[in-house]
Motif scaffolding. Structure first.
Motif, PDB file in Angstrom:
ATOM      1  N   LEU A  58     -39.154 -32.186 -53.259  1.00 10.27           N
ATOM      2  CA  LEU A  58     -38.200 -31.622 -54.229  1.00 10.27           C
ATOM      3  C   LEU A  58     -38.739 -31.728 -55.666  1.00 10.27           C
ATOM      4  O   LEU A  58     -38.537 -30.810 -56.468  1.00 10.27           O
ATOM      5  CB  LEU A  58     -36.848 -32.341 -54.110  1.00 10.27           C
ATOM      6  CG  LEU A  58     -36.058 -32.000 -52.830  1.00 10.27           C
ATOM      7  CD1 LEU A  58     -34.870 -32.947 -52.666  1.00 10.27           C
ATOM      8  CD2 LEU A  58     -35.590 -30.537 -52.855  1.00 10.27           C
ATOM      9  N   ARG A  59     -39.436 -32.818 -55.967  1.00 11.41           N
ATOM     10  CA  ARG A  59     -40.026 -32.933 -57.319  1.00 11.41           C
ATOM     11  C   ARG A  59     -41.043 -31.811 -57.528  1.00 11.41           C
ATOM     12  O   ARG A  59     -41.096 -31.204 -58.597  1.00 11.41           O
ATOM     13  CB  ARG A  59     -40.675 -34.307 -57.503  1.00 11.41           C
ATOM     14  CG  ARG A  59     -39.647 -35.405 -57.832  1.00 11.41           C
ATOM     15  CD  ARG A  59     -40.320 -36.654 -58.378  1.00 11.41           C
ATOM     16  NE  ARG A  59     -41.190 -37.273 -57.405  1.00 11.41           N
ATOM     17  CZ  ARG A  59     -40.777 -38.154 -56.461  1.00 11.41           C
ATOM     18  NH1 ARG A  59     -39.509 -38.512 -56.412  1.00 11.41           N
ATOM     19  NH2 ARG A  59     -41.641 -38.679 -55.622  1.00 11.41           N
ATOM     20  N   ARG A  60     -41.824 -31.553 -56.518  1.00  8.09           N
ATOM     21  CA  ARG A  60     -42.809 -30.454 -56.618  1.00  8.09           C
ATOM     22  C   ARG A  60     -42.076 -29.117 -56.810  1.00  8.09           C
ATOM     23  O   ARG A  60     -42.529 -28.254 -57.575  1.00  8.09           O
ATOM     24  CB  ARG A  60     -43.665 -30.430 -55.346  1.00  8.09           C
ATOM     25  CG  ARG A  60     -44.729 -29.380 -55.350  1.00  8.09           C
ATOM     26  CD  ARG A  60     -45.639 -29.541 -54.131  1.00  8.09           C
ATOM     27  NE  ARG A  60     -46.445 -28.360 -53.905  1.00  8.09           N
ATOM     28  CZ  ARG A  60     -47.112 -28.114 -52.779  1.00  8.09           C
ATOM     29  NH1 ARG A  60     -47.069 -28.978 -51.780  1.00  8.09           N
ATOM     30  NH2 ARG A  60     -47.832 -27.002 -52.653  1.00  8.09           N
ATOM     31  N   ALA A  61     -40.932 -28.965 -56.138  1.00  8.63           N
ATOM     32  CA  ALA A  61     -40.141 -27.734 -56.311  1.00  8.63           C
ATOM     33  C   ALA A  61     -39.658 -27.617 -57.756  1.00  8.63           C
ATOM     34  O   ALA A  61     -39.703 -26.536 -58.357  1.00  8.63           O
ATOM     35  CB  ALA A  61     -38.955 -27.735 -55.345  1.00  8.63           C
ATOM     36  N   ALA A  62     -39.212 -28.756 -58.332  1.00 12.53           N
ATOM     37  CA  ALA A  62     -38.724 -28.721 -59.720  1.00 12.53           C
ATOM     38  C   ALA A  62     -39.866 -28.356 -60.669  1.00 12.53           C
ATOM     39  O   ALA A  62     -39.691 -27.524 -61.576  1.00 12.53           O
ATOM     40  CB  ALA A  62     -38.128 -30.078 -60.093  1.00 12.53           C
ATOM     41  N   GLU A  63     -41.046 -28.939 -60.431  1.00 16.60           N
ATOM     42  CA  GLU A  63     -42.198 -28.648 -61.313  1.00 16.60           C
ATOM     43  C   GLU A  63     -42.586 -27.181 -61.267  1.00 16.60           C
ATOM     44  O   GLU A  63     -43.035 -26.615 -62.259  1.00 16.60           O
ATOM     45  CB  GLU A  63     -43.418 -29.478 -60.871  1.00 16.60           C
ATOM     46  CG  GLU A  63     -43.377 -30.916 -61.360  1.00 16.60           C
ATOM     47  CD  GLU A  63     -44.205 -31.842 -60.455  1.00 16.60           C
ATOM     48  OE1 GLU A  63     -45.120 -31.349 -59.760  1.00 16.60           O
ATOM     49  OE2 GLU A  63     -43.898 -33.051 -60.447  1.00 16.60           O
ATOM     50  N   HIS A  82     -27.697 -34.981 -52.609  1.00 18.52           N
ATOM     51  CA  HIS A  82     -27.894 -36.079 -53.571  1.00 18.52           C
ATOM     52  C   HIS A  82     -29.351 -36.110 -54.018  1.00 18.52           C
ATOM     53  O   HIS A  82     -29.643 -36.316 -55.208  1.00 18.52           O
ATOM     54  CB  HIS A  82     -27.528 -37.429 -52.942  1.00 18.52           C
ATOM     55  CG  HIS A  82     -26.063 -37.561 -52.668  1.00 18.52           C
ATOM     56  ND1 HIS A  82     -25.564 -38.292 -51.617  1.00 18.52           N
ATOM     57  CD2 HIS A  82     -24.994 -37.033 -53.281  1.00 18.52           C
ATOM     58  CE1 HIS A  82     -24.246 -38.213 -51.615  1.00 18.52           C
ATOM     59  NE2 HIS A  82     -23.884 -37.455 -52.618  1.00 18.52           N
ATOM     60  N   LEU A  83     -30.261 -35.885 -53.079  1.00 21.12           N
ATOM     61  CA  LEU A  83     -31.689 -35.873 -53.433  1.00 21.12           C
ATOM     62  C   LEU A  83     -32.016 -34.665 -54.306  1.00 21.12           C
ATOM     63  O   LEU A  83     -32.807 -34.760 -55.248  1.00 21.12           O
ATOM     64  CB  LEU A  83     -32.548 -35.860 -52.165  1.00 21.12           C
ATOM     65  CG  LEU A  83     -32.512 -37.147 -51.346  1.00 21.12           C
ATOM     66  CD1 LEU A  83     -33.280 -36.982 -50.041  1.00 21.12           C
ATOM     67  CD2 LEU A  83     -33.099 -38.313 -52.148  1.00 21.12           C
ATOM     68  N   VAL A  84     -31.395 -33.526 -54.007  1.00 19.25           N
ATOM     69  CA  VAL A  84     -31.607 -32.339 -54.850  1.00 19.25           C
ATOM     70  C   VAL A  84     -31.146 -32.650 -56.270  1.00 19.25           C
ATOM     71  O   VAL A  84     -31.859 -32.395 -57.251  1.00 19.25           O
ATOM     72  CB  VAL A  84     -30.843 -31.108 -54.291  1.00 19.25           C
ATOM     73  CG1 VAL A  84     -30.847 -29.952 -55.291  1.00 19.25           C
ATOM     74  CG2 VAL A  84     -31.445 -30.662 -52.956  1.00 19.25           C
ATOM     75  N   ALA A  85     -29.948 -33.242 -56.388  1.00 18.02           N
ATOM     76  CA  ALA A  85     -29.399 -33.535 -57.724  1.00 18.02           C
ATOM     77  C   ALA A  85     -30.308 -34.487 -58.489  1.00 18.02           C
ATOM     78  O   ALA A  85     -30.449 -34.402 -59.710  1.00 18.02           O
ATOM     79  CB  ALA A  85     -27.998 -34.123 -57.591  1.00 18.02           C
ATOM     80  N   ARG A 109     -19.799 -30.147 -55.549  1.00 18.08           N
ATOM     81  CA  ARG A 109     -19.495 -31.549 -55.818  1.00 18.08           C
ATOM     82  C   ARG A 109     -20.746 -32.376 -56.136  1.00 18.08           C
ATOM     83  O   ARG A 109     -20.770 -33.167 -57.070  1.00 18.08           O
ATOM     84  CB  ARG A 109     -18.797 -32.134 -54.589  1.00 18.08           C
ATOM     85  CG  ARG A 109     -18.465 -33.581 -54.740  1.00 18.08           C
ATOM     86  CD  ARG A 109     -17.410 -34.004 -53.764  1.00 18.08           C
ATOM     87  NE  ARG A 109     -16.999 -35.359 -54.084  1.00 18.08           N
ATOM     88  CZ  ARG A 109     -16.341 -36.136 -53.286  1.00 18.08           C
ATOM     89  NH1 ARG A 109     -15.979 -35.697 -52.104  1.00 18.08           N
ATOM     90  NH2 ARG A 109     -16.023 -37.358 -53.645  1.00 18.08           N
ATOM     91  N   TRP A 110     -21.806 -32.214 -55.321  1.00 10.90           N
ATOM     92  CA  TRP A 110     -22.944 -33.142 -55.397  1.00 10.90           C
ATOM     93  C   TRP A 110     -24.139 -32.599 -56.165  1.00 10.90           C
ATOM     94  O   TRP A 110     -24.977 -33.387 -56.620  1.00 10.90           O
ATOM     95  CB  TRP A 110     -23.402 -33.540 -53.981  1.00 10.90           C
ATOM     96  CG  TRP A 110     -22.327 -34.163 -53.156  1.00 10.90           C
ATOM     97  CD1 TRP A 110     -21.827 -33.700 -51.985  1.00 10.90           C
ATOM     98  CD2 TRP A 110     -21.617 -35.380 -53.440  1.00 10.90           C
ATOM     99  NE1 TRP A 110     -20.844 -34.541 -51.512  1.00 10.90           N
ATOM    100  CE2 TRP A 110     -20.700 -35.569 -52.384  1.00 10.90           C
ATOM    101  CE3 TRP A 110     -21.659 -36.315 -54.487  1.00 10.90           C
ATOM    102  CZ2 TRP A 110     -19.828 -36.657 -52.340  1.00 10.90           C
ATOM    103  CZ3 TRP A 110     -20.795 -37.397 -54.442  1.00 10.90           C
ATOM    104  CH2 TRP A 110     -19.887 -37.563 -53.382  1.00 10.90           C
TER     105      TRP A 110
END
Ligand SMILES: NC(=O)c1ccc[n+]([C@@H]2O[C@H](COP(=O)([O-])OP(=O)(O)OC[C@H]3O[C@@H](n4cnc5c(N)ncnc54)[C@H](O)[C@@H]3O)[C@@H](O)[C@H]2O)c1
Ligand SMILES: O=C(O)C(=O)C[C@]1(C(=O)O)C=C[C@@H](O)C=C1
Length: 325
Positions: A58-63, A82-85, A109-110
């Motif tokens: 997910l961090r790589r996706a954000a980058e 929660h991990l996505v958030a 919600r999350w």
């Protein structure tokens, strides 16, 4: 021109594994993560970029501002959000979950900052896990891409284009219209398959030795992983209760008629017409239409198309090419 984003798939079983394969085949840069060591290892052994560190994926996706596709079972959607958030809070996010209303509520919600457009490919098998996946699974299949009143149509178009690039055609629907329809054409059939398989097996070795096409076809999906079937049926409780009542009413009427007059003509004729309606829908000539995604009433027009049984087959800029029934 819509950007061609990288793709990050979370969950690498039948559906996520098929999405990762199909995205790679469509020349996207695609990677995936799953909590299953064996699914990740099987994917890597076939040359796919896969691991077990969901947070890192997910961090790589954000980058990279990648499209994140959640392909996990419904019971773990909350924890995955929660991990996505935490790791990709603004991600362009879609999912493949078999029920849409609970996922929409969970995202709000999350992971409220995620740019979410829900999805559901109407394709599958009774198998699970990476090895069951297939890059061609979605070819010529419907893929619901959800439209709510607040859906951003630029993002909707991107998710729709992604589904089309994997070989699917897109059915635009609200979460509630989707859930009502799949209760009828997926969740009730799964429940009835479970009951048919139970009743048949209770017939013991004689019944099993005689079982042929009707038993095999009617019970095929009863072989699906029980946790997945429970999650989608129990997760769509309200809509499923209503169609179970409908089915019970018809079964009760058939029983009453069989007991009193011995005749099942009404039930069997109605079923024959239902099967014919399905065949006719598949074979019908469709009218080509263009829809402008920039039009003020575009959301309503797309949902109306989906509710009439139509589908979007291409997106170019702010134009959707569609086929209407
Ligand atoms: N099976 C079908 O025919 C079908 C069709 C359309 C949509 N769906 C939906 O697709 C989703 C996945 O179903 P499937 O059939 O691919 O299931 P599957 O069991 O084949 O795969 C699920 C994958 O998710 C992984 N996973 C489980 N918990 C996780 C977590 N917390 N974090 C990351 N990964 C996790 C599993 O290890 C596995 O790799 C479900 O929501 C299901 O409702 C299924
Ligand atoms: O073909 C199958 O084996 C399936 O069960 C696929 C099927 C269905 O048709 O019910 C199962 C669940 C979905 O969410 C979508 C498709």
């Amino acid at each position: 021109m819509t950007p061609v984003r990288d793709v990050c798939v979370i969950g690498l079983g039948l559906i996520g594994g098929s999405v990762l394969r199909a995205a790679a085949a469509a020349k996207r840069t695609a990677w995936g993560a799953t909590t299953s060591e064996s699914d990740a290892a099987a994917a890597r052994a076939q040359g796919y970029d896969a691991g077990t560190d969901v947070a890192a994926a997910l961090r790589r996706a954000a980058e990279n501002d990648a499209l994140v596709v959640l392909a996990v079972p419904l019971p773990v959607v909350d924890e995955t959000l929660h991990l996505v958030a935490e790791h990709a809070p603004n991600a362009l996010l879609t999912d493949v979950t078999s029920v849409k209303s609970p996922v929409l509520r969970a995202v709000r919600r999350w992971a409220p900052e995620a740019r979410y457009v829900g999805g559901h490919p109407m394709a599958g098998t009774a198998q699970s896990g990476w090895d069951a996946g297939d890059a061609e699974l979605f070819r010529d299949s419907p893929w619901v891409v959800e439209i709510e009143d607040d859906t951003d149509l630029v993002l909707w178009a991107e998710v729709a284009e992604f589904a089309i690039s994997l070989g699917a055609h897109v059915v635009p629907l609200s979460a509630s219209a989707h859930d009502e329809a799949v209760a009828r054409i997926s969740h009730l059939p799964h429940l009835l398959a479970a009951i048919l398989a139970t009743v048949g097996a209770e017939g013991g070795p004689v019944a099993m030795s005689l079982a042929a096409g009707s038993f095999r076809d009617g019970t095929r999906v009863a072989g699906s992983r029980p946790e997945l079937v429970r999650a989608m049926t129990e997760g769509n409780r309200e809509a499923l209760l209503s169609v179970v009542d409908d089915a019970l009413g018809r079964l009760g009427a058939a029983r009453g008629s069989l007991a009193s007059t011995g005749g099942l003509a009404k039930t069997i004729q109605a079923g024959h017409q239902g099967a014919q309606a399905f065949a006719d829908h598949r074979a019908q000539d469709r009218v080509g239409v263009q829809l402008s995604l920039a039009a003020p009433d575009a959301r309503e027009a797309l949902r109306a198309l989906g509710e009439r049984g139509g589908r979007v087959t291409g997106i170019s800029g702010d134009q959707a090419t569609a086929e209407s029934s």
